[in-house]
Design a protein around this motif. Structure first.
Motif, PDB file in Angstrom:
ATOM      1  N   ILE A  12      11.107 -11.299 -10.247  1.00  7.55           N
ATOM      2  CA  ILE A  12      10.294 -12.194  -9.413  1.00  7.55           C
ATOM      3  C   ILE A  12      10.328 -11.737  -7.966  1.00  7.55           C
ATOM      4  O   ILE A  12       9.307 -11.748  -7.261  1.00  7.55           O
ATOM      5  N   ALA A  13      11.432 -11.293  -7.475  1.00  7.82           N
ATOM      6  CA  ALA A  13      11.533 -10.801  -6.101  1.00  7.82           C
ATOM      7  C   ALA A  13      10.678  -9.561  -5.896  1.00  7.82           C
ATOM      8  O   ALA A  13      10.031  -9.371  -4.857  1.00  7.82           O
ATOM      9  N   GLN A  14      10.644  -8.716  -6.940  1.00  7.66           N
ATOM     10  CA  GLN A  14       9.796  -7.519  -6.828  1.00  7.66           C
ATOM     11  C   GLN A  14       8.309  -7.903  -6.732  1.00  7.66           C
ATOM     12  O   GLN A  14       7.553  -7.332  -5.952  1.00  7.66           O
ATOM     13  N   VAL A  39       4.034  -6.939   0.780  1.00  9.58           N
ATOM     14  CA  VAL A  39       3.951  -5.584   1.366  1.00  9.58           C
ATOM     15  C   VAL A  39       2.519  -5.054   1.322  1.00  9.58           C
ATOM     16  O   VAL A  39       2.036  -4.448   2.287  1.00  9.58           O
ATOM     17  N   VAL A  40       1.854  -5.300   0.211  1.00  3.59           N
ATOM     18  CA  VAL A  40       0.488  -4.748   0.085  1.00  3.59           C
ATOM     19  C   VAL A  40      -0.437  -5.312   1.163  1.00  3.59           C
ATOM     20  O   VAL A  40      -1.140  -4.551   1.837  1.00  3.59           O
ATOM     21  N   LEU A  65      -3.246  -4.521   6.267  1.00  2.00           N
ATOM     22  CA  LEU A  65      -3.437  -4.905   7.666  1.00  2.00           C
ATOM     23  C   LEU A  65      -3.057  -3.766   8.593  1.00  2.00           C
ATOM     24  O   LEU A  65      -3.706  -3.540   9.623  1.00  2.00           O
ATOM     25  N   ALA A  66      -2.025  -3.027   8.290  1.00  2.35           N
ATOM     26  CA  ALA A  66      -1.617  -1.901   9.123  1.00  2.35           C
ATOM     27  C   ALA A  66      -2.686  -0.813   9.131  1.00  2.35           C
ATOM     28  O   ALA A  66      -3.034  -0.259  10.186  1.00  2.35           O
ATOM     29  N   VAL A  67      -3.219  -0.533   7.951  1.00  5.83           N
ATOM     30  CA  VAL A  67      -4.280   0.491   7.874  1.00  5.83           C
ATOM     31  C   VAL A  67      -5.506   0.049   8.652  1.00  5.83           C
ATOM     32  O   VAL A  67      -6.111   0.821   9.403  1.00  5.83           O
ATOM     33  N   VAL A  68      -5.873  -1.226   8.477  1.00  5.24           N
ATOM     34  CA  VAL A  68      -7.036  -1.738   9.213  1.00  5.24           C
ATOM     35  C   VAL A  68      -6.777  -1.692  10.701  1.00  5.24           C
ATOM     36  O   VAL A  68      -7.645  -1.336  11.514  1.00  5.24           O
ATOM     37  N   GLY A  69      -5.579  -2.061  11.109  1.00  6.60           N
ATOM     38  CA  GLY A  69      -5.256  -2.012  12.533  1.00  6.60           C
ATOM     39  C   GLY A  69      -5.314  -0.607  13.076  1.00  6.60           C
ATOM     40  O   GLY A  69      -5.777  -0.388  14.208  1.00  6.60           O
ATOM     41  N   ILE A  70      -4.814   0.356  12.270  1.00  6.83           N
ATOM     42  CA  ILE A  70      -4.880   1.759  12.726  1.00  6.83           C
ATOM     43  C   ILE A  70      -6.318   2.196  12.912  1.00  6.83           C
ATOM     44  O   ILE A  70      -6.684   2.808  13.911  1.00  6.83           O
TER      45      ILE A  70
END
Length: 328
Positions: free
Chosen positions: A14-16, A23-24, A29-34
């Motif tokens: 469940i934690a995974q 994370v996804v 969001l990180a890719v979009v921000g970049i």
């Protein structure tokens, strides 16, 4: 009752799953921000230039700065200063710094013709001028307000008004021309109706011309004969004219002779008058002598006897001085 499969999962599993769902999106969001940062050129070096305006004209932080239509930066700050004017801070990318020269101008414009987003358009300066340094001032060219545009457009509007009036006059003239054209068309139609008669007249004229052309040789021969006759008459006149001086001399001589004869007749008439008067007087004397002799004896007896001898003669004759008839 059957339980959901998640109840059979371990806590680690469940934690995974929860970590994946966290994370996804963060990675996305990180890719979009970049990509957004790259689009906004957040990772490029930048420098600033300043300018001053009498008013903001709708400029606000984030308004684009263009160079020949290409975005090279943005408006970072629009603020009011102590003098009542507006200070504008432009953030430009360093890669275009060599294009912005000391004599470049920052023009305030709209993205549309009249309406649209307010932006700053920087013009290219002279290649001989140095590039603007970070924090330097660039000269601003403010747009004209509506009042100034109206003042500039007013002469154009007046010209358009005059043009419309001229167009109206031209339209009236064209209407008159169309009406005249209609009348001309009517006249053309009437002329077209009269065209067969005109063609018949032309054909008749052509026939007359052909007939005249056919009789032209005879006419030419007659003219040639007439010219020959005129030539002969001219030669006769020439010959007669050459003899005219002699005839004139002869006539003048005849006139002189007639004048001399007239003078001679006048002289003879003057000389004949006294002779006639003398003859008349002599005849009167002879008549007196004869009458006296008739009354004298024996002549009177002889006259009586001679008168009785010729009394019975019926042959006419002249009467002598004695009163008897003398036969011729």
């Amino acid at each position: 009752m059957k339980m959901h499969y998640s109840h059979s999962l371990s806590s680690r599993r469940i934690a995974q799953i929860v970590g994946i769902f966290v994370v996804v999106p963060l990675a996305v969001l990180a890719v979009v921000g970049i990509f957004m940062a790259k689009a906004q050129h957040l990772f490029e070096r930048k420098y600033h230039v300043k300018t001053s305006l009498s008013k903001s004209y709708g400029l606000e932080p984030g308004s684009p700065v263009l160079f020949s239509g290409i975005p090279i930066g943005r408006v970072e700050l629009v603020d009011l200063n102590d003098r009542g004017t507006v200070d504008v801070l432009l953030q430009l990318r360093s890669r275009y710094q060599e294009l912005v020269r000391e004599d470049s101008e920052a023009r305030i414009a709209k993205s549309g013709v009249v309406v649209g987003q307010t932006l700053v358009d920087i013009t290219m300066g002279s290649a001989t001028k140095p590039a603007l340094r970070d924090g330097a001032m660039i000269r601003a060219v403010e747009p004209k307000d509506i009042g100034e545009l109206v003042d500039e457009i007013k002469p154009v509007l007046d010209s358009v008004k005059q043009t419309l009036l001229r167009v109206e006059d031209i339209t009236k003239d064209m209407q008159a021309a169309v009406q005249a054209g209609g009348r001309v068309v009517g006249q053309v139609e009437e002329a077209t109706r009269e065209l067969p008669t005109l063609i018949a007249s032309v054909r008749s004229t052509i026939s007359s011309v052909e007939h005249t052309a056919a009789s032209l040789p005879n006419l030419t021969g007659s003219i040639t004969k007439s010219l020959a006759l005129v030539d002969g008459i001219a030669r006769d006149v020439k010959t007669t004219t050459s003899r005219l001086p002699a005839v004139i001399d002869s006539a003048e001589q005849t006139v002189r002779n007639v004048r001399e004869l007239t003078q001679s007749v006048k002289g003879v008439t003057n000389e004949l008058q006294p002779i006639l008067e003398t003859t008349q007087a002599t005849m009167e004397d002879i008549s007196t002598i004869v009458r006296g002799a008739k009354n004298t004896f024996p002549i009177s007896t002889f006259v009586k006897n001679a008168g009785s001898a010729f009394a019975d003669r019926s042959t006419p004759g002249l009467t002598s001085l004695r009163g008897d008839h003398v036969n011729r």
